[in-house]
Design a protein around this motif. Structure first.
Motif, PDB file in Angstrom:
ATOM      1  N   ASP A   6       3.333  -5.825  15.797  1.00  0.00           N
ATOM      2  CA  ASP A   6       3.619  -7.158  16.322  1.00  0.00           C
ATOM      3  C   ASP A   6       4.370  -7.995  15.277  1.00  0.00           C
ATOM      4  O   ASP A   6       4.045  -7.967  14.086  1.00  0.00           O
ATOM      5  CB  ASP A   6       2.304  -7.854  16.710  1.00  0.00           C
ATOM      6  N   ARG A   7       5.336  -8.750  15.735  1.00  0.00           N
ATOM      7  CA  ARG A   7       6.158  -9.564  14.837  1.00  0.00           C
ATOM      8  C   ARG A   7       5.315 -10.605  14.096  1.00  0.00           C
ATOM      9  O   ARG A   7       5.558 -10.907  12.925  1.00  0.00           O
ATOM     10  CB  ARG A   7       7.259 -10.259  15.637  1.00  0.00           C
ATOM     11  N   ASP A   8       4.316 -11.156  14.766  1.00  0.00           N
ATOM     12  CA  ASP A   8       3.496 -12.201  14.149  1.00  0.00           C
ATOM     13  C   ASP A   8       2.672 -11.674  12.968  1.00  0.00           C
ATOM     14  O   ASP A   8       2.234 -12.445  12.123  1.00  0.00           O
ATOM     15  CB  ASP A   8       2.549 -12.819  15.180  1.00  0.00           C
ATOM     16  N   HIS A   9       2.445 -10.346  12.928  1.00  0.00           N
ATOM     17  CA  HIS A   9       1.650  -9.775  11.851  1.00  0.00           C
ATOM     18  C   HIS A   9       2.506  -9.210  10.718  1.00  0.00           C
ATOM     19  O   HIS A   9       1.965  -8.739   9.716  1.00  0.00           O
ATOM     20  CB  HIS A   9       0.742  -8.662  12.393  1.00  0.00           C
ATOM     21  N   ALA A  10       3.803  -9.246  10.876  1.00  0.00           N
ATOM     22  CA  ALA A  10       4.685  -8.661   9.865  1.00  0.00           C
ATOM     23  C   ALA A  10       4.568  -9.374   8.521  1.00  0.00           C
ATOM     24  O   ALA A  10       4.779  -8.768   7.472  1.00  0.00           O
ATOM     25  CB  ALA A  10       6.129  -8.688  10.361  1.00  0.00           C
ATOM     26  N   ARG A  11       4.234 -10.652   8.554  1.00  0.00           N
ATOM     27  CA  ARG A  11       4.150 -11.422   7.310  1.00  0.00           C
ATOM     28  C   ARG A  11       2.876 -11.145   6.537  1.00  0.00           C
ATOM     29  O   ARG A  11       2.751 -11.526   5.373  1.00  0.00           O
ATOM     30  CB  ARG A  11       4.226 -12.919   7.633  1.00  0.00           C
ATOM     31  N   LEU A  12       1.900 -10.469   7.159  1.00  0.00           N
ATOM     32  CA  LEU A  12       0.627 -10.205   6.505  1.00  0.00           C
ATOM     33  C   LEU A  12       0.726  -9.003   5.573  1.00  0.00           C
ATOM     34  O   LEU A  12       1.361  -7.995   5.906  1.00  0.00           O
ATOM     35  CB  LEU A  12      -0.469  -9.944   7.544  1.00  0.00           C
ATOM     36  N   SER A  13       0.070  -9.115   4.424  1.00  0.00           N
ATOM     37  CA  SER A  13      -0.054  -7.956   3.548  1.00  0.00           C
ATOM     38  C   SER A  13      -1.083  -7.001   4.156  1.00  0.00           C
ATOM     39  O   SER A  13      -1.803  -7.346   5.097  1.00  0.00           O
ATOM     40  CB  SER A  13      -0.501  -8.391   2.155  1.00  0.00           C
ATOM     41  N   GLU A  14      -1.145  -5.779   3.592  1.00  0.00           N
ATOM     42  CA  GLU A  14      -2.108  -4.808   4.091  1.00  0.00           C
ATOM     43  C   GLU A  14      -3.535  -5.339   3.943  1.00  0.00           C
ATOM     44  O   GLU A  14      -4.372  -5.190   4.842  1.00  0.00           O
ATOM     45  CB  GLU A  14      -1.962  -3.492   3.326  1.00  0.00           C
ATOM     46  N   ALA A  15      -3.815  -5.992   2.806  1.00  0.00           N
ATOM     47  CA  ALA A  15      -5.151  -6.544   2.582  1.00  0.00           C
ATOM     48  C   ALA A  15      -5.463  -7.652   3.575  1.00  0.00           C
ATOM     49  O   ALA A  15      -6.597  -7.753   4.073  1.00  0.00           O
ATOM     50  CB  ALA A  15      -5.263  -7.054   1.151  1.00  0.00           C
ATOM     51  N   GLU A  16      -4.492  -8.506   3.856  1.00  0.00           N
ATOM     52  CA  GLU A  16      -4.699  -9.592   4.817  1.00  0.00           C
ATOM     53  C   GLU A  16      -4.917  -9.041   6.217  1.00  0.00           C
ATOM     54  O   GLU A  16      -5.789  -9.520   6.966  1.00  0.00           O
ATOM     55  CB  GLU A  16      -3.504 -10.539   4.793  1.00  0.00           C
ATOM     56  N   PHE A  17      -4.139  -8.028   6.602  1.00  0.00           N
ATOM     57  CA  PHE A  17      -4.287  -7.430   7.937  1.00  0.00           C
ATOM     58  C   PHE A  17      -5.663  -6.780   8.070  1.00  0.00           C
ATOM     59  O   PHE A  17      -6.356  -6.960   9.072  1.00  0.00           O
ATOM     60  CB  PHE A  17      -3.183  -6.399   8.164  1.00  0.00           C
ATOM     61  N   ASN A  18      -6.061  -6.015   7.045  1.00  0.00           N
ATOM     62  CA  ASN A  18      -7.367  -5.363   7.097  1.00  0.00           C
ATOM     63  C   ASN A  18      -8.494  -6.386   7.142  1.00  0.00           C
ATOM     64  O   ASN A  18      -9.504  -6.201   7.836  1.00  0.00           O
ATOM     65  CB  ASN A  18      -7.545  -4.454   5.884  1.00  0.00           C
ATOM     66  N   GLY A  19      -8.338  -7.480   6.374  1.00  0.00           N
ATOM     67  CA  GLY A  19      -9.360  -8.507   6.375  1.00  0.00           C
ATOM     68  C   GLY A  19      -9.510  -9.188   7.714  1.00  0.00           C
ATOM     69  O   GLY A  19     -10.594  -9.630   8.090  1.00  0.00           O
ATOM     70  N   MET A  20      -8.418  -9.264   8.481  1.00  0.00           N
ATOM     71  CA  MET A  20      -8.449  -9.936   9.781  1.00  0.00           C
ATOM     72  C   MET A  20      -9.048  -9.048  10.872  1.00  0.00           C
ATOM     73  O   MET A  20      -9.791  -9.517  11.733  1.00  0.00           O
ATOM     74  CB  MET A  20      -7.022 -10.352  10.168  1.00  0.00           C
ATOM     75  N   TYR A  21      -8.760  -7.750  10.836  1.00  0.00           N
ATOM     76  CA  TYR A  21      -9.154  -6.873  11.939  1.00  0.00           C
ATOM     77  C   TYR A  21     -10.098  -5.744  11.528  1.00  0.00           C
ATOM     78  O   TYR A  21     -10.553  -4.979  12.377  1.00  0.00           O
ATOM     79  CB  TYR A  21      -7.916  -6.268  12.605  1.00  0.00           C
ATOM     80  N   GLY A  22     -10.410  -5.640  10.243  1.00  0.00           N
ATOM     81  CA  GLY A  22     -11.283  -4.570   9.807  1.00  0.00           C
ATOM     82  C   GLY A  22     -12.753  -4.874  10.013  1.00  0.00           C
ATOM     83  O   GLY A  22     -13.180  -6.026  10.074  1.00  0.00           O
ATOM     84  N   SER A  23     -13.545  -3.816  10.119  1.00  0.00           N
ATOM     85  CA  SER A  23     -15.001  -3.927  10.158  1.00  0.00           C
ATOM     86  C   SER A  23     -15.521  -3.429   8.813  1.00  0.00           C
ATOM     87  O   SER A  23     -15.149  -2.339   8.361  1.00  0.00           O
ATOM     88  CB  SER A  23     -15.563  -3.078  11.297  1.00  0.00           C
ATOM     89  N   PHE A  24     -16.389  -4.234   8.182  1.00  0.00           N
ATOM     90  CA  PHE A  24     -16.803  -3.940   6.823  1.00  0.00           C
ATOM     91  C   PHE A  24     -18.321  -3.867   6.714  1.00  0.00           C
ATOM     92  O   PHE A  24     -19.049  -4.466   7.507  1.00  0.00           O
ATOM     93  CB  PHE A  24     -16.286  -5.018   5.863  1.00  0.00           C
ATOM     94  N   ARG A  25     -18.751  -3.135   5.707  1.00  0.00           N
ATOM     95  CA  ARG A  25     -20.167  -3.076   5.365  1.00  0.00           C
ATOM     96  C   ARG A  25     -20.283  -3.343   3.875  1.00  0.00           C
ATOM     97  O   ARG A  25     -19.527  -2.789   3.064  1.00  0.00           O
ATOM     98  CB  ARG A  25     -20.743  -1.709   5.697  1.00  0.00           C
ATOM     99  N   GLY A  26     -21.207  -4.209   3.514  1.00  0.00           N
ATOM    100  CA  GLY A  26     -21.346  -4.527   2.096  1.00  0.00           C
ATOM    101  C   GLY A  26     -22.444  -5.532   1.856  1.00  0.00           C
ATOM    102  O   GLY A  26     -23.189  -5.904   2.774  1.00  0.00           O
ATOM    103  N   ILE A  27     -22.532  -5.991   0.632  1.00  0.00           N
ATOM    104  CA  ILE A  27     -23.603  -6.899   0.265  1.00  0.00           C
ATOM    105  C   ILE A  27     -23.106  -7.858  -0.811  1.00  0.00           C
ATOM    106  O   ILE A  27     -22.223  -7.522  -1.607  1.00  0.00           O
ATOM    107  CB  ILE A  27     -24.828  -6.106  -0.248  1.00  0.00           C
ATOM    108  N   THR A  28     -23.641  -9.060  -0.787  1.00  0.00           N
ATOM    109  CA  THR A  28     -23.358 -10.045  -1.823  1.00  0.00           C
ATOM    110  C   THR A  28     -24.648 -10.307  -2.593  1.00  0.00           C
ATOM    111  O   THR A  28     -25.676 -10.618  -2.000  1.00  0.00           O
ATOM    112  CB  THR A  28     -22.820 -11.354  -1.221  1.00  0.00           C
ATOM    113  N   LYS A  29     -24.559 -10.171  -3.902  1.00  0.00           N
ATOM    114  CA  LYS A  29     -25.700 -10.472  -4.758  1.00  0.00           C
ATOM    115  C   LYS A  29     -25.567 -11.901  -5.275  1.00  0.00           C
ATOM    116  O   LYS A  29     -24.477 -12.328  -5.655  1.00  0.00           O
ATOM    117  CB  LYS A  29     -25.757  -9.495  -5.923  1.00  0.00           C
ATOM    118  N   VAL A  30     -26.670 -12.620  -5.257  1.00  0.00           N
ATOM    119  CA  VAL A  30     -26.710 -13.992  -5.750  1.00  0.00           C
ATOM    120  C   VAL A  30     -27.758 -14.058  -6.849  1.00  0.00           C
ATOM    121  O   VAL A  30     -28.881 -13.566  -6.666  1.00  0.00           O
ATOM    122  CB  VAL A  30     -27.067 -14.979  -4.627  1.00  0.00           C
ATOM    123  N   SER A  31     -27.410 -14.665  -7.968  1.00  0.00           N
ATOM    124  CA  SER A  31     -28.384 -14.730  -9.058  1.00  0.00           C
ATOM    125  C   SER A  31     -28.207 -16.008  -9.865  1.00  0.00           C
ATOM    126  O   SER A  31     -27.177 -16.681  -9.778  1.00  0.00           O
ATOM    127  CB  SER A  31     -28.245 -13.516  -9.991  1.00  0.00           C
TER     128      SER A  31
END
Length: 338
Positions: free
Chosen positions: A183-208
């Protein structure tokens, strides 16, 4: 021969009525009598205002208000107020509007408390913006409102974050993702930006909290329907030095996952016996939202040592945006809750 028909008059069957109760308590879980309450009902599949009905009254000595509504009515809103207390306004975002409606409801009214100037900011940390390096402990300074050097202007790590995870798929079917890539509207996105928008992630944030005596704890109470959502005073004890938060997932599990807050004890000074002799207090109101390369939270910080009060005077935010701050970033200093 004439046949006579006996026509019986039409008998309208009455709609079944359902019994509802609303119980109002104070912060100490004691019943509150003489609280002004109202319950708003709407008729299912009927958007007309004229079909709505409101029940109003006051709670009895047991803190209870009782009312009836027919099966076809849906409970849309509950309100409760009494002088000297913060009002409650329970709406669809708090679970109203369900079919069938719950028959019993419980509301807590926190005491109105003197508001004081505090440091407030809505924080957004992003890996793509260089404010949340991955697999690295990043400190945040409540007094300055920024992450600590070398990534920001902060000087003291009141709280620290470690964010890491992995992509496990996509939130859309792969054919849809491939169509988005072209899609033309997504051409301006970097790979990281595209993945961040449409990817499904698993992870954890530690707070201390790194400094001895510092800590974080979950709030013992949270009132999502009031302007003041957490108790006015931070607890003096009960803090832990760390917690872990799994990534938020889509679809979002439940609106109730946001009904949580945290207190923090920071900049603690300990005596020779290890006891706390001085500290500063803060709160994070609502959930700490955690995702791949992103953390969001809203905090309130009291700059006066040993003052555990955390009810903000919204006209006196002690944390001011640095010169040159523009646009959306300016709004992050505008508190809309106490």
């Amino acid at each position: 021969m004439k046949i006579r028909l006996c026509l019986l008059p039409f008998l309208a069957l009455p709609l079944l009525a359902r019994d509802y109760t609303l119980t109002v308590l104070d912060e100490s879980t004691r019943p509150m009598h003489d609280v002004a309450v109202s319950a708003l009902f709407g008729r299912m599949n009927d958007p007309r205002l004229s079909s709505m009905r409101t029940f109003e009254g006051k709670t009895d000595d047991q803190g209870v208000f009782r009312f009836k509504a027919s099966d076809e009515m849906c409970l849309e809103r509950l309100r409760a107020s009494k002088p000297g207390y913060f009002e409650a306004d329970v709406t669809e975002i708090h679970g109203m509007g369900k079919v069938p409606s719950d028959l019993s409801h419980l509301i807590t009214l926190p005491n109105e408390t003197k508001e004081i100037p505090l440091h407030y900011k809505e924080v957004q940390l992003r890996t793509l913006k260089g404010t949340l390096p991955r697999k690295t402990w990043v400190g945040f300074d409540f007094a300055i409102g920024d992450i600590v050097a070398p990534w920001g202007r902060g000087q003291t790590s009141d709280i620290r974050f470690w964010n890491d995870g992995e992509q496990i798929g996509w939130i859309h079917p792969e054919e849809t993702v491939e169509r988005f890539r072209k899609d033309r509207d997504h051409a301006r996105l970097s790979e990281a930006e595209f993945n961040g928008m449409y990817g499904s992630f698993r992870g954890i944030t530690k707070v201390s909290c790194a400094q001895p005596g510092d800590g974080i704890m979950r709030s013992p109470a949270f009132w999502p329907y009031c302007q003041l959502k957490m108790p006015a005073l931070a607890p003096a004890e009960g803090y832990a030095d760390a917690l872990e938060i799994p990534y938020a997932t889509l679809p979002y599990p439940s609106y109730q996952d946001d009904y949580v807050g945290y207190y923090l004890r920071v900049r603690t000074k300990l005596g020779p016996d290890g006891r706390v002799i001085s500290a500063h207090y803060a709160k994070i109101q609502a959930a700490i939202w955690s995702g791949y390369g992103a953390i969001n939270f809203r905090y309130y910080y009291n700059p006066v040592a040993d003052d555990r009060r955390l009810v903000l005077d919204r006209k006196r935010n002690l944390l001011q945006p640095p010169p040159g701050t523009e646009g959306v970033e300016l709004t992050r200093y505008d508190a809309y809750e106490r």
